[in-house]
Motif scaffolding. Structure first.
Motif, mmCIF file in Angstrom:
data_model
loop_
_atom_site.group_PDB
_atom_site.id
_atom_site.type_symbol
_atom_site.label_atom_id
_atom_site.label_comp_id
_atom_site.label_asym_id
_atom_site.label_seq_id
_atom_site.Cartn_x
_atom_site.Cartn_y
_atom_site.Cartn_z
ATOM 1 N N THR A 77 -7.135 -6.511 -5.926
ATOM 2 C CA THR A 77 -5.749 -5.867 -6.302
ATOM 3 C C THR A 77 -4.846 -6.909 -6.576
ATOM 4 O O THR A 77 -4.992 -8.016 -5.854
ATOM 5 C CB THR A 77 -5.213 -4.789 -5.662
ATOM 6 N N SER B 77 0.755 -1.101 0.102
ATOM 7 C CA SER B 77 0.185 -0.060 0.274
ATOM 8 C C SER B 77 1.033 1.165 -0.170
ATOM 9 O O SER B 77 2.061 1.199 0.111
ATOM 10 C CB SER B 77 -0.893 0.063 1.325
ATOM 11 N N ARG C 198 3.507 -0.297 -8.520
ATOM 12 C CA ARG C 198 2.774 0.961 -8.234
ATOM 13 C C ARG C 198 3.731 1.737 -7.211
ATOM 14 O O ARG C 198 3.932 2.812 -7.231
ATOM 15 C CB ARG C 198 1.481 0.911 -7.855
ATOM 16 N N GLU D 230 0.596 -3.740 -7.432
ATOM 17 C CA GLU D 230 0.767 -3.066 -6.387
ATOM 18 C C GLU D 230 2.239 -2.476 -6.065
ATOM 19 O O GLU D 230 2.555 -1.579 -5.753
ATOM 20 C CB GLU D 230 0.112 -3.507 -5.234
#
Ligand code: HGY
Ligand code: MN
Ligand code: MN
Ligand code: MN
Length: 408
Positions: A159, A33, A167, A164
């Protein structure tokens, strides 16, 4: 003896605890995250400042190497994780990473050159809250799961882990396991009540219990809460409630060592006047004994079949994780005991109730863990706390054990 900089170690723990607060002010750095990125960036910066050669592997494991003698030999690795559960405490995972950094900085500051290099790891997705299984990064690092499969893992939010990681800038180039450790030692807060209850300062962790994670989906039939007679219902919510109650009784009937937890439970369509059509829940079973864990899983499967018949629902199960119990390296466990005693610290051997990256690293090399007491035995909770003196003592025991292993 190279001194641990306690103020810097504790200050960093406090600083990291402020990184990744969600909109409700809760510490939540779920794997891959934005919050996880922020925590990783800060710790990677500290690692580089300390002179470590920091590299990232394809599953996002952050690995720092300190090899001042340029030996290129297998390092003594320390580590843990930076990701957290939801509404987490400040010490789970971070203690092991930051104590490992403090050990390397202590040796570097004292001008000590280890004949065997030291390494420090922060593994991806240890908690397994967003992506299952837990200890995913160290499992891949230890060769227990192909990296392609791990990168394709779909999270509870839909996701994809690999996307992720890319990202947040932590889909690294290195092949997982690129640095094969000579040995691995992890400092971790106990997350349970044993050390505090017994008034013991250090846990020399000799084994770790087996873990079984499953997702259970119960399909009934939505119907009107007012017009449907009780005898005509196919109520997925009732079936789920009966299962939760059964799990607690079955765990209690074990032998005091089995534990069972339903941490997630969702009813659909989740409306006050609709009989639940579906229940989706997670079942976390654990036991230090492989046979008892298998028996519990078999009993659960039997209970699910019976529940389907009794409640006229259909039940499907998806396995999320299964790790057999692990025994740690007896030599390192003895070294932990000796290091603690040499510092005048009380020490006892114990089993880990929680899963840890060390259980995966034990597949690669001799591994063991050092526990320090958790106040009130609380963890996975913002009230999680370990006394500063215990944290520093744990870091000093880690230093002494690692110095022994590295020959410095
Ligand atoms: O579930 C565990 O024991 C670990 O915290 N992931
Ligand atoms: Mn942990
Ligand atoms: Mn945890
Ligand atoms: Mn853990």
């Amino acid at each position: 003896m190279p001194a641990i900089d306690a103020a810097r170690f504790l200050g960093r723990l406090a600083a990291l605890a402020e990184i990744g607060r969600d909109d409700k002010g809760r510490l939540t750095r779920l794997a891959a995250s934005e919050a996880d990125r922020a925590g990783r960036d800060v710790v990677a910066g500290w690692m580089r400042e300390a002179g470590l050669d920091v590299r990232v592997d394809r599953i996002g494991n952050l690995i720092g190497l300190w090899d001042p003698a340029g030996t290129g030999s297998r390092p003594v690795m320390m580590g843990s994780h930076l990701d957290t559960v939801i509404d987490a405490g400040a010490y789970d995972g971070c203690t092991g990473v930051l104590a490992g950094l403090a050990v390397i900085e202590a040796l570097r500051h004292a001008g000590r050159i280890p004949p065997r290099p030291l390494a420090l790891a922060a593994f991806t997705n240890e908690e397994g809250v967003r992506y299952a299984p837990d200890m995913l990064g160290s499992l891949v690092y230890a060769g227990g799961l192909p990296v392609e499969a791990a990168l394709a893992t779909v999270g509870i939010d839909g996701t994809v882990l690999g996307e992720e990681l890319a990202r947040i800038g932590y889909a690294g180039p290195e092949a997982p396991g690129f640095l094969h450790p000579h040995s691995y030692v992890e400092l971790h807060v106990e997350q349970g009540p044993v050390l505090e209850r017994d008034g013991i300062a250090v846990g020399a962790v000799e084994d770790l219990q087996g873990i079984s994670w499953q997702e259970v989906t119960i399909e009934g039939a939505a119907n009107h809460a007012g017009t449907t007679p009780m005898s005509l219902r196919r109520d997925a919510g009732v079936a789920a409630a009966l299962l939760v109650a059964w799990l607690r009784e079955r765990a209690r009937a074990g032998n005091g060592r089995s534990v069972a937890t339903v941490g997630r439970l969702r009813l659909e369509p989740d409306a006050i006047n609709v009989i639940p059509a579906r229940a989706v829940l997670t079942v976390d079973l654990r036991d230090p004994d492989a046979g008892r864990l298998a028996d519990f899983e078999a009993d659960l499967a039997e209970r699910l079949d019976a529940l389907a018949r009794e409640e006229d629902v259909t039940v499907t199960v998806r396995r999320l994780a299964r790790f057999a119990p692990v025994t740690f390296d007896a030599g390192i466990v003895r070294a932990i005991e000796a290091a603690a005693r040499a510092r005048g610290l009380s020490v006892r051997r114990m089993t880990s109730g929680a899963g840890h990256d060390a259980q995966m690293m034990a597949r690669l090399c001799p591994a063991a863990m050092i526990f320090v007491p958790s106040v009130g035995g609380i963890s996975h909770n913002p009230a999680e706390r370990t006394e500063e003196a215990d944290l520093v003592a744990g870091a000093e025991v880690l230093r002494d054990v690692v110095m022994g292993l590295s020959g410095v």
